[in-house]
Scaffold this motif. Structure first.
Motif, PDB file in Angstrom:
ATOM      1  N   TRP A 305      16.378  12.698  -7.052  1.00  0.00           N
ATOM      2  CA  TRP A 305      15.591  11.886  -6.127  1.00  0.00           C
ATOM      3  C   TRP A 305      14.096  12.109  -6.301  1.00  0.00           C
ATOM      4  CZ3 TRP A 305      17.779   7.923  -4.116  1.00  0.00           C
ATOM      5  CH2 TRP A 305      19.153   7.929  -3.890  1.00  0.00           C
ATOM      6  N   ARG A 306      13.700  13.272  -6.804  1.00  0.00           N
ATOM      7  CA  ARG A 306      12.285  13.475  -7.081  1.00  0.00           C
ATOM      8  C   ARG A 306      11.825  12.564  -8.219  1.00  0.00           C
ATOM      9  NH1 ARG A 306      11.345  19.361  -7.802  1.00  0.00           N
ATOM     10  NH2 ARG A 306      11.037  19.353  -5.545  1.00  0.00           N
ATOM     11  N   GLY A 307      12.722  12.332  -9.179  1.00  0.00           N
ATOM     12  CA  GLY A 307      12.365  11.428 -10.261  1.00  0.00           C
ATOM     13  C   GLY A 307      12.135  10.002  -9.786  1.00  0.00           C
ATOM     14  N   LEU A 308      12.764   9.631  -8.666  1.00  0.00           N
ATOM     15  CA  LEU A 308      12.583   8.274  -8.127  1.00  0.00           C
ATOM     16  C   LEU A 308      11.421   8.190  -7.154  1.00  0.00           C
ATOM     17  CD1 LEU A 308      16.284   7.215  -7.445  1.00  0.00           C
ATOM     18  CD2 LEU A 308      14.869   6.622  -9.399  1.00  0.00           C
ATOM     19  N   TRP A 309      11.183   9.238  -6.385  1.00  0.00           N
ATOM     20  CA  TRP A 309      10.227   9.160  -5.281  1.00  0.00           C
ATOM     21  C   TRP A 309       8.885   9.820  -5.582  1.00  0.00           C
ATOM     22  CZ3 TRP A 309      14.126  10.786  -0.892  1.00  0.00           C
ATOM     23  CH2 TRP A 309      14.941   9.693  -0.612  1.00  0.00           C
ATOM     24  N   SER A 310       8.895  10.921  -6.308  1.00  0.00           N
ATOM     25  CA  SER A 310       7.695  11.759  -6.410  1.00  0.00           C
ATOM     26  C   SER A 310       6.952  11.637  -7.728  1.00  0.00           C
ATOM     27  CB  SER A 310       8.071  13.238  -6.193  1.00  0.00           C
ATOM     28  OG  SER A 310       8.697  13.412  -4.941  1.00  0.00           O
ATOM     29  N   GLU A 311       7.623  11.212  -8.797  1.00  0.00           N
ATOM     30  CA  GLU A 311       6.960  11.153 -10.086  1.00  0.00           C
ATOM     31  C   GLU A 311       6.042   9.934 -10.152  1.00  0.00           C
ATOM     32  OE1 GLU A 311       7.087  13.472 -12.218  1.00  0.00           O
ATOM     33  OE2 GLU A 311       8.649  14.641 -11.193  1.00  0.00           O
ATOM     34  N   PRO A 312       4.778  10.115 -10.574  1.00  0.00           N
ATOM     35  CA  PRO A 312       3.872   8.959 -10.694  1.00  0.00           C
ATOM     36  C   PRO A 312       4.312   8.029 -11.818  1.00  0.00           C
ATOM     37  CG  PRO A 312       2.864  10.934 -11.613  1.00  0.00           C
ATOM     38  CD  PRO A 312       4.129  11.389 -10.960  1.00  0.00           C
ATOM     39  N   VAL A 313       4.150   6.742 -11.586  1.00  0.00           N
ATOM     40  CA  VAL A 313       4.553   5.711 -12.546  1.00  0.00           C
ATOM     41  C   VAL A 313       3.353   4.814 -12.824  1.00  0.00           C
ATOM     42  CG1 VAL A 313       6.143   3.807 -13.015  1.00  0.00           C
ATOM     43  CG2 VAL A 313       6.915   5.779 -11.705  1.00  0.00           C
ATOM     44  N   ASN A 314       3.076   4.560 -14.082  1.00  0.00           N
ATOM     45  CA  ASN A 314       1.985   3.677 -14.484  1.00  0.00           C
ATOM     46  C   ASN A 314       2.555   2.296 -14.784  1.00  0.00           C
ATOM     47  OD1 ASN A 314       0.056   5.770 -14.343  1.00  0.00           O
ATOM     48  ND2 ASN A 314       0.588   6.466 -16.420  1.00  0.00           N
ATOM     49  N   HIS A 315       2.214   1.341 -13.937  1.00  0.00           N
ATOM     50  CA  HIS A 315       2.697  -0.030 -14.118  1.00  0.00           C
ATOM     51  C   HIS A 315       1.646  -0.835 -14.869  1.00  0.00           C
ATOM     52  CE1 HIS A 315       6.079   0.585 -11.368  1.00  0.00           C
ATOM     53  NE2 HIS A 315       5.239   1.230 -10.571  1.00  0.00           N
ATOM     54  N   SER A 316       2.090  -1.590 -15.827  1.00  0.00           N
ATOM     55  CA  SER A 316       1.201  -2.481 -16.567  1.00  0.00           C
ATOM     56  C   SER A 316       1.432  -3.902 -16.070  1.00  0.00           C
ATOM     57  CB  SER A 316       1.472  -2.373 -18.068  1.00  0.00           C
ATOM     58  OG  SER A 316       2.824  -2.700 -18.344  1.00  0.00           O
ATOM     59  N   GLU A 317       0.432  -4.425 -15.373  1.00  0.00           N
ATOM     60  CA  GLU A 317       0.561  -5.769 -14.815  1.00  0.00           C
ATOM     61  C   GLU A 317       0.327  -6.812 -15.903  1.00  0.00           C
ATOM     62  OE1 GLU A 317       1.686  -6.073 -12.022  1.00  0.00           O
ATOM     63  OE2 GLU A 317       1.263  -4.209 -10.955  1.00  0.00           O
ATOM     64  N   GLY A 318       1.143  -7.852 -15.912  1.00  0.00           N
ATOM     65  CA  GLY A 318       1.024  -8.903 -16.902  1.00  0.00           C
ATOM     66  C   GLY A 318       0.019  -9.959 -16.490  1.00  0.00           C
ATOM     67  N   PRO A 319      -0.175 -10.945 -17.321  1.00  0.00           N
ATOM     68  CA  PRO A 319      -1.141 -12.009 -17.000  1.00  0.00           C
ATOM     69  C   PRO A 319      -0.721 -12.887 -15.834  1.00  0.00           C
ATOM     70  CG  PRO A 319       0.105 -12.519 -18.996  1.00  0.00           C
ATOM     71  CD  PRO A 319       0.447 -11.115 -18.637  1.00  0.00           C
ATOM     72  N   TRP A 320       0.535 -12.798 -15.439  1.00  0.00           N
ATOM     73  CA  TRP A 320       0.991 -13.653 -14.336  1.00  0.00           C
ATOM     74  C   TRP A 320       0.297 -13.296 -13.029  1.00  0.00           C
ATOM     75  CZ3 TRP A 320       3.188 -11.344 -10.102  1.00  0.00           C
ATOM     76  CH2 TRP A 320       3.609 -10.028 -10.252  1.00  0.00           C
ATOM     77  N   THR A 321      -0.165 -12.027 -12.896  1.00  0.00           N
ATOM     78  CA  THR A 321      -0.839 -11.638 -11.660  1.00  0.00           C
ATOM     79  C   THR A 321      -2.136 -12.406 -11.469  1.00  0.00           C
ATOM     80  OG1 THR A 321      -1.890  -9.801 -12.829  1.00  0.00           O
ATOM     81  CG2 THR A 321       0.190  -9.343 -11.706  1.00  0.00           C
ATOM     82  N   GLU A 322      -2.856 -12.673 -12.572  1.00  0.00           N
ATOM     83  CA  GLU A 322      -4.100 -13.444 -12.465  1.00  0.00           C
ATOM     84  C   GLU A 322      -3.816 -14.878 -12.032  1.00  0.00           C
ATOM     85  OE1 GLU A 322      -6.060 -13.137 -16.168  1.00  0.00           O
ATOM     86  OE2 GLU A 322      -6.307 -10.934 -16.080  1.00  0.00           O
ATOM     87  N   VAL A 323      -2.697 -15.440 -12.527  1.00  0.00           N
ATOM     88  CA  VAL A 323      -2.336 -16.807 -12.129  1.00  0.00           C
ATOM     89  C   VAL A 323      -2.031 -16.853 -10.636  1.00  0.00           C
ATOM     90  CG1 VAL A 323      -0.684 -18.674 -12.499  1.00  0.00           C
ATOM     91  CG2 VAL A 323      -1.460 -17.289 -14.439  1.00  0.00           C
ATOM     92  N   VAL A 324      -1.263 -15.879 -10.147  1.00  0.00           N
ATOM     93  CA  VAL A 324      -0.935 -15.841  -8.728  1.00  0.00           C
ATOM     94  C   VAL A 324      -2.198 -15.640  -7.892  1.00  0.00           C
ATOM     95  CG1 VAL A 324       0.338 -14.594  -6.944  1.00  0.00           C
ATOM     96  CG2 VAL A 324       1.401 -15.005  -9.164  1.00  0.00           C
TER      97      VAL A 324
END
Length: 423
Positions: A305-324
């Protein structure tokens, strides 16, 4: 009751039994709390209590008499009003000192060592104690800027109510680990069965010729109070009879456990049928999985559960976020959220009384009874919303892992349910 209902609603035809069933359903399902029921009663029969409106308009009055029995060991002054009802005024000084002691004790006690508040009976007597302490809390709450301090004061007030009303409060602290779900009566019977089986084993050993001192001492204790002696020629027959008697007792105790378990299951199903029939039918179609098997390894569970809740995750947002973002640029922002005491009161009114609390151990019932805290909580909620931050206490809870499968030790096969503070 049926006669009064016929006078209030002459256009409706209802039998006495049907009316009694509906009242029983409303009382058991906790659709309305005590305050709401009292308000509905006054609206239906306004002439039955001339002081009701004044009581609603000024809930902070200290001298308001309560039409209930007095608390345990509390002196009362008995008087009669115009309606002939008996009004008894509680000893306020005794209650105020008890409240002060409970609040000071709660402030000096670590969170994990707080006593476990019991689910007190929903009676007029207990509700009168809550109403009497409600205006006293204004002095403690008015200068508080922190939600944690408000929570501590409310817990102290709840502890004072339990002590005044004579409710049993556990002083051993609240256990945040695994608690046994086996009732006390079943544990007692299972202990008897375990002792009887151990005794049968030693009796069989003695019958087969084992004369060790411990075995002999146990056999003598088994025949204590009888005329049986180990030197009698028919001792083998006596041992056989004693073993058969113990086996019959074990069978009777096992049958009692099964009978009690079935009765408890039927009782819970009948009660669930009264409150939520849909939930009952769903439980009959899909029986709940009970975690009776071996528990998963604690280290593996924490790592998973620490791997799901506590570990930091780097998300790479795609170009669709700019469209939205460009599509939402023309949307008018929503108005700022303003939290009022009425919002807090409405949220508390719809909350179950004794839902499992979080680390603080405070139930919804106390937030309903201590209405003076609603304005304080509204102000503190608004400050937390503007500052975009909450104390750590209100983002920390007790997580219980509910098994999805029978007898699994895989941490991923458990569903986490976290109990946060009710506030």
């Amino acid at each position: 009751m049926h006669r009064l209902f016929a006078e209030l609603e002459p256009s409706l035809t209802v039998t006495e039994q049907n009316l009694a069933d509906r009242v029983r359903y409303i009382s058991r399902s906790n659709i309305f709390d005590v305050t709401e029921l009292e308000r509905l009663r006054r609206e239906a029969v306004p002439s039955s209590d001339e002081n009701a409106t004044a009581e609603d308009a000024a809930p902070q009055m200290v001298e308001q008499p309560a039409n209930v029995d007095a608390a345990v060991n509390t002196p009362v002054v008995v008087d009669s009003n115009d309606d002939g009802t008996v009004a008894q005024e509680l000893e306020l000084e005794h209650m105020r000192s008890t409240l002060e002691e409970a609040i000071v004790e709660t402030r000096s006690t670590p969170l994990e060592n707080r006593p476990q508040l019991p689910c007190i009976a929903l009676s007029k007597r207990n509700w009168a104690v809550v109403r009497a302490l409600n205006p006293m809390l204004a002095t403690y709450l008015e200068a508080r800027r922190d939600l944690c301090e408000t929570d501590s004061i409310l817990f102290g007030a709840a502890l004072a109510v339990c002590r005044i009303s004579g409710a049993k409060v556990s002083t051993a602290g609240r256990a945040t680990g695994h608690s046994s779900a086996i009732p006390a009566w079943r544990r007692r019977i299972e202990e008897r069965i375990a002792k009887a089986r151990a005794l049968i084993g030693r009796l069989i050993c003695f019958r087969s010729g084992n004369n060790r001192p411990r075995i002999v001492r146990t056999v003598r204790m088994a025949f204590a109070g009888t005329n049986v002696s180990l030197s009698q020629p028919d001792i083998t027959q006596k041992l056989t009879e004693r073993i058969d008697d113990l086996k019959q007792r074990i069978a009777a105790w096992g049958k009692r456990i099964r009978r009690y378990t079935e009765r408890l299951k039927w009782f819970n199903q009948n009660r669930l049928f009264q409150s939520d029939q849909k939930r009952l039918y769903e439980s009959l179609e899909r029986p709940m999985v009970s975690g009776t098997g071996p528990a998963p390894n604690q280290a593996d569970t924490v790592a998973f559960w620490r791997g799901l809740w506590s570990e930091p995750v780097n998300h790479s947002e795609g170009p669709w976020t700019e469209v939205v973002a460009s599509q939402c640029a023309g949307i008018t922002p929503m108005d700022p959220v303003i939290i009022t005491p009425d919002d807090v009161a409405e949220a508390v009114r719809r909350a179950p009384n004794w839902k499992s609390p979080g680390l603080d151990g405070l139930h919804h019932y106390w937030l309903k009874g201590f209405m003076v805290c609603h304005s304080v909580l509204a102000r503190q909620f608004q400050e937390a919303l503007n500052q975009k931050s909450l104390p750590t206490l209100f983002t920390t809870g007790i997580t219980h892992l509910v098994p999805k499968d029978q007898g699994t030790t895989d941490p991923s096969k458990y569903r986490p349910i976290t109990c946060l503070p009710t506030i």
